[in-house]
Design a protein around this motif. Structure first.
Motif, PDB file in Angstrom:
ATOM      1  N   VAL A 209       0.850  -1.200   0.000  1.00 30.17           N
ATOM      2  CA  VAL A 209       0.000   0.000   0.000  1.00 30.17           C
ATOM      3  C   VAL A 209       0.882   1.244   0.000  1.00 30.17           C
ATOM      4  O   VAL A 209       1.807   1.364   0.809  1.00 30.17           O
TER       5      VAL A 209
ATOM      6  N   ILE B  20      -6.984   1.517   3.990  1.00 28.44           N
ATOM      7  CA  ILE B  20      -6.801   0.326   3.144  1.00 28.44           C
ATOM      8  C   ILE B  20      -6.166  -0.814   3.943  1.00 28.44           C
ATOM      9  O   ILE B  20      -6.524  -1.978   3.776  1.00 28.44           O
TER      10      ILE B  20
ATOM     11  N   ILE C 102      -1.408  -1.509  -4.181  1.00 36.37           N
ATOM     12  CA  ILE C 102      -2.531  -0.573  -4.131  1.00 36.37           C
ATOM     13  C   ILE C 102      -1.978   0.819  -3.847  1.00 36.37           C
ATOM     14  O   ILE C 102      -1.299   1.029  -2.838  1.00 36.37           O
TER      15      ILE C 102
ATOM     16  N   THR D 228      -2.923   5.085  -3.694  1.00 38.59           N
ATOM     17  CA  THR D 228      -4.034   6.044  -3.626  1.00 38.59           C
ATOM     18  C   THR D 228      -3.546   7.369  -4.147  1.00 38.59           C
ATOM     19  O   THR D 228      -2.419   7.771  -3.883  1.00 38.59           O
TER      20      THR D 228
ATOM     21  N   THR E  58     -10.874   5.585 -10.950  1.00 39.77           N
ATOM     22  CA  THR E  58     -10.208   4.369 -10.491  1.00 39.77           C
ATOM     23  C   THR E  58      -9.545   3.669 -11.676  1.00 39.77           C
ATOM     24  O   THR E  58     -10.164   3.448 -12.714  1.00 39.77           O
TER      25      THR E  58
ATOM     26  N   VAL F 225      -6.988   0.432 -12.976  1.00 40.67           N
ATOM     27  CA  VAL F 225      -6.328  -0.831 -12.641  1.00 40.67           C
ATOM     28  C   VAL F 225      -5.431  -1.213 -13.805  1.00 40.67           C
ATOM     29  O   VAL F 225      -5.832  -1.146 -14.973  1.00 40.67           O
TER      30      VAL F 225
ATOM     31  N   PHE G 156      -3.545  -1.541  -8.380  1.00 41.80           N
ATOM     32  CA  PHE G 156      -4.801  -0.812  -8.192  1.00 41.80           C
ATOM     33  C   PHE G 156      -4.474   0.658  -7.938  1.00 41.80           C
ATOM     34  O   PHE G 156      -3.821   0.981  -6.949  1.00 41.80           O
TER      35      PHE G 156
ATOM     36  N   LEU H 163      -6.145   3.632  -6.882  1.00 44.66           N
ATOM     37  CA  LEU H 163      -7.396   4.151  -6.323  1.00 44.66           C
ATOM     38  C   LEU H 163      -7.313   5.674  -6.210  1.00 44.66           C
ATOM     39  O   LEU H 163      -6.227   6.255  -6.136  1.00 44.66           O
TER      40      LEU H 163
ATOM     41  N   CYS I  72     -11.783   6.156  -2.764  1.00 49.76           N
ATOM     42  CA  CYS I  72     -10.750   5.163  -2.474  1.00 49.76           C
ATOM     43  C   CYS I  72     -11.370   3.924  -1.824  1.00 49.76           C
ATOM     44  O   CYS I  72     -11.127   2.786  -2.241  1.00 49.76           O
TER      45      CYS I  72
ATOM     46  N   PHE J 183     -11.687   0.158  -3.533  1.00 43.19           N
ATOM     47  CA  PHE J 183     -11.145  -1.042  -2.907  1.00 43.19           C
ATOM     48  C   PHE J 183     -12.210  -2.132  -2.830  1.00 43.19           C
ATOM     49  O   PHE J 183     -11.978  -3.276  -3.223  1.00 43.19           O
TER      50      PHE J 183
ATOM     51  N   ALA K  98     -10.559  -4.209  -5.689  1.00 41.85           N
ATOM     52  CA  ALA K  98      -9.446  -4.917  -5.037  1.00 41.85           C
ATOM     53  C   ALA K  98      -9.955  -6.110  -4.223  1.00 41.85           C
ATOM     54  O   ALA K  98      -9.359  -7.196  -4.248  1.00 41.85           O
TER      55      ALA K  98
END
Lengths: 418, 418
Positions: free
Chosen positions: B186, B213, B252, B254, B289, B291, B300, B302, B309, B313, B317
């Motif tokens: 993350v 997350i 992931i 953000t 978003t 991917v 991902f 986000l 966000c 997810f 995700a």
């Protein structure tokens, strides 16, 4: 001599348990460990959210009044004086027909009160033109529109989930007040029990209740201390129970609560001087579920029959433990469902059927999860809910409306309503 | 130049993600650690359940035929030849008008085919009398009535909950095949971000997405590797991303996925050689978003807006990670609810409103959880569901039927149906 027990309604039994429970002390833990704990302080906005007027889009920050009268036939030009990324602070206010290039989330410059979205502009040598008027506030996220400083946003007693974590992080709660978690002791009784690693022997079965309760506790975020298995022997049981009472906050036993000659738990409670809150509940399975109190500790005497044991835990031990953790929603959440199969067994007491709920085009349908006697184990594995069939009718037919208690759901309820 | 993106429906976006996901390898873990994992083998009955004919009650084991004709006017006497506790094995079969005292769960002696409940008997010097006829099978739990040897009881791909644990223990699965858990990296991007421990500064906000997350992963039983926060800088981000791709199964991020000048994620994906599966979804919040796939790894991207966000997810995700774990029900469970408030904002794309569902006498009511813009954070904390409002109508009124996606629920769905 056959002991006569006095069965009480489920709701009374639950109330007797809850009356004996106090929330555990509060402790502070780091935010990254708080997920799944019960919050024991309110979340108060330590500042406004957003903390400043900010741009909701990528575009240009302008004074809305400067765009008055703009149209496709009358484009209005703006001069770009600078750029503001998120996290940056503009140094000078804007004047007439001036603009800042601004990114999503960035603070508005002084005097600016509207955002022109990038895609609504046409680039020029020193800036851009707009083709429509803006109103003050267009595409601006205003200071405090999400939360005002000092506002109480979340009450104590709620389970900390990802959204709670986001809010705590926003306000700088690097540490957070949660409940201490109770330590639960688990002891399976029964001469018939084998360990999961042992081969099957005539007349014996493997101990499934012990691991099951550990998993039920785990689902509440509680760790357990296992006291293994004991044969049906009062003295041996007494010794372990005394140890467990020293080392844990709540003791859960399985087996030994029926009225058979080898059911030693009633004698055990007597010898310990524990007060039996009830030893017969108007429910199936699990009518022999017994709960006793000794000082501030609860002793849950669950049935040795797996389905009865499972249900006894969810109905009685779960809300007690959730209340100890300070939850204000300690009871299983319930919803309405349509019964998907006939269930015509007679119902002297309220039945809690292990069931499977599914969403269909006709709404939520719940069906019994197969073989549903109190000693059944396969239905517990298949089920994701408990279908509640109140006593007094044996005529539960496919298509009738019933209540179901949801299993494996964070959500709880403040009151027991069934 | 303004980049034009091609928005795709939510269901298409989900499908593109799932098409890129493979279940992770299987590993064996100890039963006591299996709770919450995804089962990767069927649970097969290694023996019948019950494994022998056993008594369902405390009482006496008899041959039913010996009780034929018994009535209050014609009591029939039985001679007790021994006692069988649970776990004990009777040594001799019974003969005519003979009985064993037997406890709940104990194996029936040879020749016995019925149990007289203790409370239905009257004690005599060498045994008891009965006042009514029994049928063969009365109060007997028959070998195999719950499960037959060899029967497949639970399919692979199901989440291991307490009932599953009970069944695994019953059959002696001391170790169980589950999925390896993916390691998720993350990384929060944005020059405006402060750590939770930092004081608020002008133009800045604390990083709430990263901790959120982590908690969303934690709710799936997944641990995460945090790569902290980075300013909006392509080179710095590139370096950390390459490291994260080495160390994790799924990354992931953000922020940085919008179309602003500081949104570096699209450039990053290009430089990495990752294939962008989509970068615009017909949903609010979270339309940006993104991917991307690089080899067998998913990235991902986000939104940096907390509500967007969170939703990104849960919608994308979550099912990807659940599928990696071998779940056959990777999607959020949904139910119908009655909208409890008007929601009349226009709906160019499907809206996923953070909402609160509650059971009432009128059924499940869902209301928006307060301020509901994409940058909102308080509503995520208050919410326990996502209210789905399909595009095409701005006329969502109190009392209308809507679908809600349940949050914090073990239960999943096999297909995305909204």
């Amino acid at each position: 001599m056959i002991e006569k027990r006095n069965p009480i309604p489920v709701s009374d039994a639950i109330q007797r348990v809850i009356n004996h429970v106090q929330p555990l002390p509060i402790k502070k833990i780091e935010l990254e460990k708080a997920s799944g704990c019960i919050l024991r302080e309110p979340i108060i906005a330590t500042h406004a959210v957003p903390p400043f007027n900010r741009s909701a889009y990528d575009g240009y920050a302008i004074r809305a009044e400067d765009s008055t009268g703009a149209s496709p036939h009358h484009p209005i030009a703006f001069h770009v004086v600078g750029e503001i990324g998120a996290g940056q602070v503009p140094e000078v206010p804007i004047g007439k027909n001036e603009a800042y290039r601004i990114m999503t989330g960035a603070i508005l410059p002084e005097q600016a009160d509207a955002i022109v979205m990038l895609e609504k502009t046409t680039k020029t040598n020193d800036g851009f033109t707009v083709l429509e008027s803006l109103q003050p506030g267009d595409h601006v996220s205003f200071k405090g529109e999400d939360a005002k400083k000092g506002e109480v946003l979340i009450e104590p007693g709620t389970k900390i989930h990802p959204g709670t974590i986001a809010l705590l992080a926003t306000f700088g709660y690097a540490n957070v007040n949660v409940s201490e978690k109770p330590i639960a002791g688990v002891l399976a009784t029964g001469t018939e029990l084998l360990d999961v690693t042992e081969s099957l022997q005539p007349g014996k079965i493997r101990n499934s209740n012990g691991p099951m309760i550990q998993a039920q506790l785990d689902r509440l975020g509680i760790s357990c201390r296992s006291y293994g298995m004991l044969p049906d022997d009062l003295d041996a049981c007494m010794e372990v129970m005394e140890q467990a009472l020293q080392e844990t906050d709540v003791v859960i036993t399985t087996g030994g609560v029926s009225v058979g000659d080898y059911d030693y738990l009633p004698a055990l409670y007597k010898r310990l001087g524990a007060k039996v809150l009830f030893d017969k509940v108007m429910m199936r399975p699990g009518s022999v579920t017994t709960v006793a109190a000794l000082g501030d500790k609860l002793l849950f005497g669950l049935s040795g029959n797996p389905s009865a044991c499972f249900t006894g835990f969810e109905l009685f031990a779960r809300p007690a433990i959730m209340t100890m953790m300070g939850s204000k929603e300690p009871y299983l959440a319930h919803i309405h469902a349509t019964l998907g199969e006939d269930f015509t067994k007679n119902n002297p007491f309220t039945r809690f059927i292990r069931g499977i709920w599914k969403m269909t085009k006709q709404g939520v349908i719940a069906i019994p999860a197969g073989f549903n006697k109190s000693n059944a184990v396969s239905s517990i594995a298949r089920g994701n809910c408990l279908i509640v069939l109140p006593s007094g009718s044996s005529g539960y037919r496919k298509g009738m409306q019933v209540d179901i208690l949801l299993l494996g759901v964070d959500q709880g309820e403040e009151k027991w309503r069934l």
